[in-house]
Design a protein around this motif. Sequence first.
Motif, PDB file in Angstrom:
ATOM      1  N   PRO A 234       2.963-110.599  12.049  1.00  0.00           N
ATOM      2  CA  PRO A 234       1.723-110.543  12.710  1.00  0.00           C
ATOM      3  C   PRO A 234       2.378-110.480  14.579  1.00  0.00           C
ATOM      4  O   PRO A 234       1.190-110.521  15.381  1.00  0.00           O
ATOM      5  CB  PRO A 234       2.127-112.014  12.197  1.00  0.00           C
ATOM      6  CG  PRO A 234       2.259-112.426  10.880  1.00  0.00           C
ATOM      7  CD  PRO A 234       3.588-111.215  10.807  1.00  0.00           C
ATOM      8  N   ARG A 238      -1.721-106.349  15.087  1.00  0.00           N
ATOM      9  CA  ARG A 238      -3.289-107.035  15.492  1.00  0.00           C
ATOM     10  C   ARG A 238      -3.817-107.457  14.289  1.00  0.00           C
ATOM     11  O   ARG A 238      -4.590-108.464  14.413  1.00  0.00           O
ATOM     12  CB  ARG A 238      -3.300-106.493  16.435  1.00  0.00           C
ATOM     13  CG  ARG A 238      -2.806-106.414  17.978  1.00  0.00           C
ATOM     14  CD  ARG A 238      -2.516-107.300  19.344  1.00  0.00           C
ATOM     15  NE  ARG A 238      -1.416-107.367  19.570  1.00  0.00           N
ATOM     16  CZ  ARG A 238      -1.717-107.201  21.214  1.00  0.00           C
ATOM     17  NH1 ARG A 238      -3.137-106.747  21.197  1.00  0.00           N
ATOM     18  NH2 ARG A 238      -1.062-107.096  21.334  1.00  0.00           N
ATOM     19  N   ARG A 241      -2.952-111.289  10.109  1.00  0.00           N
ATOM     20  CA  ARG A 241      -3.906-112.418  10.366  1.00  0.00           C
ATOM     21  C   ARG A 241      -2.799-113.946   9.426  1.00  0.00           C
ATOM     22  O   ARG A 241      -1.774-114.372  10.368  1.00  0.00           O
ATOM     23  CB  ARG A 241      -4.764-113.070   8.919  1.00  0.00           C
ATOM     24  CG  ARG A 241      -5.716-114.141   9.855  1.00  0.00           C
ATOM     25  CD  ARG A 241      -6.505-114.851   8.369  1.00  0.00           C
ATOM     26  NE  ARG A 241      -6.819-115.847   8.652  1.00  0.00           N
ATOM     27  CZ  ARG A 241      -7.489-116.900   7.782  1.00  0.00           C
ATOM     28  NH1 ARG A 241      -7.625-116.380   6.512  1.00  0.00           N
ATOM     29  NH2 ARG A 241      -7.790-117.973   7.936  1.00  0.00           N
ATOM     30  N   TYR A 265      -7.050-108.478   8.357  1.00  0.00           N
ATOM     31  CA  TYR A 265      -8.411-108.547   9.059  1.00  0.00           C
ATOM     32  C   TYR A 265      -9.166-107.977   8.851  1.00  0.00           C
ATOM     33  O   TYR A 265      -8.595-106.406   8.816  1.00  0.00           O
ATOM     34  CB  TYR A 265      -8.020-109.013  10.832  1.00  0.00           C
ATOM     35  CG  TYR A 265      -7.909-110.678  11.135  1.00  0.00           C
ATOM     36  CD1 TYR A 265      -8.433-111.568  11.272  1.00  0.00           C
ATOM     37  CD2 TYR A 265      -6.634-110.536  11.500  1.00  0.00           C
ATOM     38  CE1 TYR A 265      -7.934-112.801  12.008  1.00  0.00           C
ATOM     39  CE2 TYR A 265      -6.322-112.162  12.806  1.00  0.00           C
ATOM     40  CZ  TYR A 265      -7.171-113.113  12.510  1.00  0.00           C
ATOM     41  OH  TYR A 265      -6.413-114.129  13.022  1.00  0.00           O
ATOM     42  N   GLN A 400      -2.049-111.296  22.560  1.00  0.00           N
ATOM     43  CA  GLN A 400      -1.591-111.197  20.935  1.00  0.00           C
ATOM     44  C   GLN A 400      -2.973-112.848  20.497  1.00  0.00           C
ATOM     45  O   GLN A 400      -3.454-112.221  19.627  1.00  0.00           O
ATOM     46  CB  GLN A 400      -0.559-111.958  20.365  1.00  0.00           C
ATOM     47  CG  GLN A 400       0.539-111.270  20.020  1.00  0.00           C
ATOM     48  CD  GLN A 400       1.977-111.045  19.771  1.00  0.00           C
ATOM     49  OE1 GLN A 400       1.812-112.151  20.172  1.00  0.00           O
ATOM     50  NE2 GLN A 400       2.949-110.119  19.812  1.00  0.00           N
ATOM     51  N   ARG A 404      -5.679-112.200  18.398  1.00  0.00           N
ATOM     52  CA  ARG A 404      -6.280-112.922  17.382  1.00  0.00           C
ATOM     53  C   ARG A 404      -7.730-113.908  17.087  1.00  0.00           C
ATOM     54  O   ARG A 404      -8.820-113.917  16.134  1.00  0.00           O
ATOM     55  CB  ARG A 404      -5.450-113.805  17.031  1.00  0.00           C
ATOM     56  CG  ARG A 404      -5.112-114.484  15.736  1.00  0.00           C
ATOM     57  CD  ARG A 404      -3.766-115.175  15.615  1.00  0.00           C
ATOM     58  NE  ARG A 404      -2.926-114.758  15.652  1.00  0.00           N
ATOM     59  CZ  ARG A 404      -2.773-114.035  13.951  1.00  0.00           C
ATOM     60  NH1 ARG A 404      -3.329-114.574  12.932  1.00  0.00           N
ATOM     61  NH2 ARG A 404      -1.984-113.456  14.050  1.00  0.00           N
ATOM     62  N   ASN A 407     -10.481-111.664  16.354  1.00  0.00           N
ATOM     63  CA  ASN A 407     -10.305-110.893  14.636  1.00  0.00           C
ATOM     64  C   ASN A 407     -11.093-112.229  14.124  1.00  0.00           C
ATOM     65  O   ASN A 407     -11.888-112.486  13.361  1.00  0.00           O
ATOM     66  CB  ASN A 407      -8.780-111.003  13.789  1.00  0.00           C
ATOM     67  CG  ASN A 407      -8.926-109.387  14.902  1.00  0.00           C
ATOM     68  OD1 ASN A 407      -9.558-108.566  14.726  1.00  0.00           O
ATOM     69  ND2 ASN A 407      -7.713-108.463  15.522  1.00  0.00           N
ATOM     70  N   ASP A 408     -10.230-113.338  13.904  1.00  0.00           N
ATOM     71  CA  ASP A 408     -10.865-114.621  14.000  1.00  0.00           C
ATOM     72  C   ASP A 408     -12.765-114.587  14.497  1.00  0.00           C
ATOM     73  O   ASP A 408     -13.277-115.026  13.387  1.00  0.00           O
ATOM     74  CB  ASP A 408     -10.458-115.662  14.310  1.00  0.00           C
ATOM     75  CG  ASP A 408      -9.087-116.111  14.085  1.00  0.00           C
ATOM     76  OD1 ASP A 408      -8.011-115.792  12.847  1.00  0.00           O
ATOM     77  OD2 ASP A 408      -8.084-116.752  14.699  1.00  0.00           O
TER      78      ASP A 408
END
Length: 845
Positions: A234, A238, A241, A265, A400, A404, A407-408
């Motif tokens: 992680p 990238r 998840r 992801y 990061q 992240r 992506n979430d």
Amino acid sequence: MAMAVAQHHHRESSIDKHLDSSGKYVRYTAEQVEALERVYIECPKPSSLRRQQLIRDCPILANIEPKQIKVWFQNRRCREKQRKEASRLQTVNRKLTAMNKLLMEENDRLQKQVSQLVCENGYMKQQLHTLQPSAATTDASCDPVVSSSTTQQSMRDANSPAGFLSIAEETLAEFLSKATGTAVDWVQMPGMKPGPDSVGIFAISQSCSGVAARACGLVSLEPTKIAEILKDRPSWFRDCRSLEVFTMFPAGNGGTIELVYTQTYAPTTLAPARDFWTIRYTTTLENGSLVVCERSLSGSGTGPNAAAAAQFVRAEMRPSGYLIRPCEGGGSIIHIVDHLNLEAWSVPEVLRPLYESSKVVAQKMTIAALRYIRQIAQETSGEVVYGLGRQPAVLRTFSQRLSRGFNDAVNGFNDDGWSVLNCDGAEDVIIAVSSTKNFSGTSNPASSLTFLGGILCAKASMLLQNIPPAVLVRFLREHRSEWADFNVDAYSAASLKSGSYAYPGMRPTRFTGNQTIMSLGHTIEHQEMLEVIRLEGHSLAQEDAFASRDVHLLQLCSGIDENAVGACSELIFAPIDEMFPDDAPLLPSGFRIIPLDSKPGDKKDSMTGSQTLDLTSGFEVGPTTNGARDAVSCHSARSVLTIAFQFPFDSSLQDNVAVMARQYIRSVISSVQRVAMAISPSGINPAIGSKLSPGSPEALTLANWICCSYRQVCICQLLRSDSLIGESVLKHLWQHQDAILCCSLKSVPVFIFANQAGLDMLETTLVALQDITLDKIFDESGRKALFADFAKLMQQGFAYLPAGICMSTMGRHVSFEQAIAWKVLAEEDNSVHCLAFSFVNWSFV
């Protein structure tokens, strides 16, 4: 006698000899040398007054002439430079020796691969010659990938530590055959040629089951440190998840075996995410090399939350991993192999190139891993310098967290608290809300967001045609006012600052057009840039008209290299306080553009002749029967654009914010489509029949009119060659070094065309150009000069304007040495179609 000789040599060794300015040796005692060294260390600068004071205060140096002392210091600096250069050359020599060893091993592997291919080719020729039907089965038996029956048998043995060890040893052997052997038919990664400045050697699979990529290179870190970093997937991957180690036990030979569950992801909103259930084996070989290898296990290892795992599609990892060998003198040679089966059947057909491309795996995983290791190595050695006093690890954490958080938002997992609002399925924009996710990215509760309602996300995906992702992302980064609403940015920034909600009825603000980009840092090859953006704004309310309403954004930009193969481009940003602390809460929004590989001539690519589409239309449209359209589309480049914007909201204002977010995301999509069409290389291609503006001729026709009219009135050529015909006229006009602009002859002249230099000078696009009037680009003196020469221009057909100042759409001043204006005549009836301007030697002031 012997003792006297020894004492004499000892005295001689304590004397330092130097050449003075006359070429004679000057001898210094050990005490004098020690005193000179102390002075040099304390004051290394030659012109330092402190140095002169120290020399005067040292009695032992009183008998030495100042000129001799000066020569000693010069010699001392030369010796220091020689030592540094010798040390540097030794380091470079060690690296070159290691790289030469790596290249020799790669050459041996390629020779073995060639020999194997020659052998297989000869065998196939023999089989074809004898017309035996067993050729197919023979070819299958030569497949380097282990058959499914063998894999299943190995999985059935996984009922005990001994069974796991058997699988681990089998995985190790298969991984090594891929990393250094000929088990996979590797070919060089397109666009990644090895050389002195290359990060490493990269290859992708040519013909094997699944998608595979390989990298090898030299890294200035110890093997154990490299393995520690790469196992923490992680931190550098990238798209990862989470990674959880469920079981760890010793392998009995000094190694360790781990059972690992990994979630990744999905890159778009149109396909589910992937997860992996794997066995990971870490061991040391007899030659001292460290190996970390991994492969998928059968079974339903789903992590602690089976309901959350239901959102994922189980993918397969074929034997993959890292081979890390220590080098003499420090550093390591690393081999990386990633071999996956991403179950492409489970995604829409238009997206399958993302899941069937070895180049995508290489860019996102294999190359990213090697680059990250090299980045850490350079940061450790102090070679990388970052701005605003931030430490590299802190900036890396910010990058990061931005990635992240975006992506979430794109994936919207249930266990993060996301739920989709009611929609009828035909909605082009997805609205999701979350009331439980902690967006601070830290464990400090004081810095977490105290939203009474939660976060709302508006997201969508669409298909782009004929626009390089890097070009579009660069434009979105540099021309934010073309697509963004400053009031929306100000609303999000104000909500994050105070935890209050001013929507609806927020104070109206105005964007002044000034955008300042302050760089924080970038990766070693500039694939990724972290920066702070300041958008200057002022309130429109009279009571606080002079109050600053500046908005600050933390922004991550990546993939701006047009030559990178298979890489995605991203622009991710989040509002921040101007003094943003290391644990500042972030609410990322942004764009992701991923290129889609396509085979030339594939009729499935012939979806439409337009540059941009809603992606959902691509699922139903079949091959077109228009041959001309096929000819254009089959050579086009396609990419998937994913947009996600997040907004904080109060529970009582959820519906209001949802309406605002849906309208805003549609406005952004419309703006991006216009921008993509304007800056697309085919946007000025007459073969597509594009119009510059309603009622205007095609681009090629207008280009010919501009050049012919210039030749008639100025008695010279606008372009360097007078033999240009056809599309080459438009191409050369578009690439002309002077800024060429055309405006209409209406009561308020507006621009209808500009070449690339003209767009750069005005800092705009072909679409936005049509909203700019002629008087807006000149200052007062420029307008007076234009009005004074306007009658002359209309009478004789051209006019020369003196040097002056223009204004770009971003408010920047542009100087030019001279401007030429002329009438553009239509060839059909010799009427005046528009006015053209050529600004010579322009530059920003």
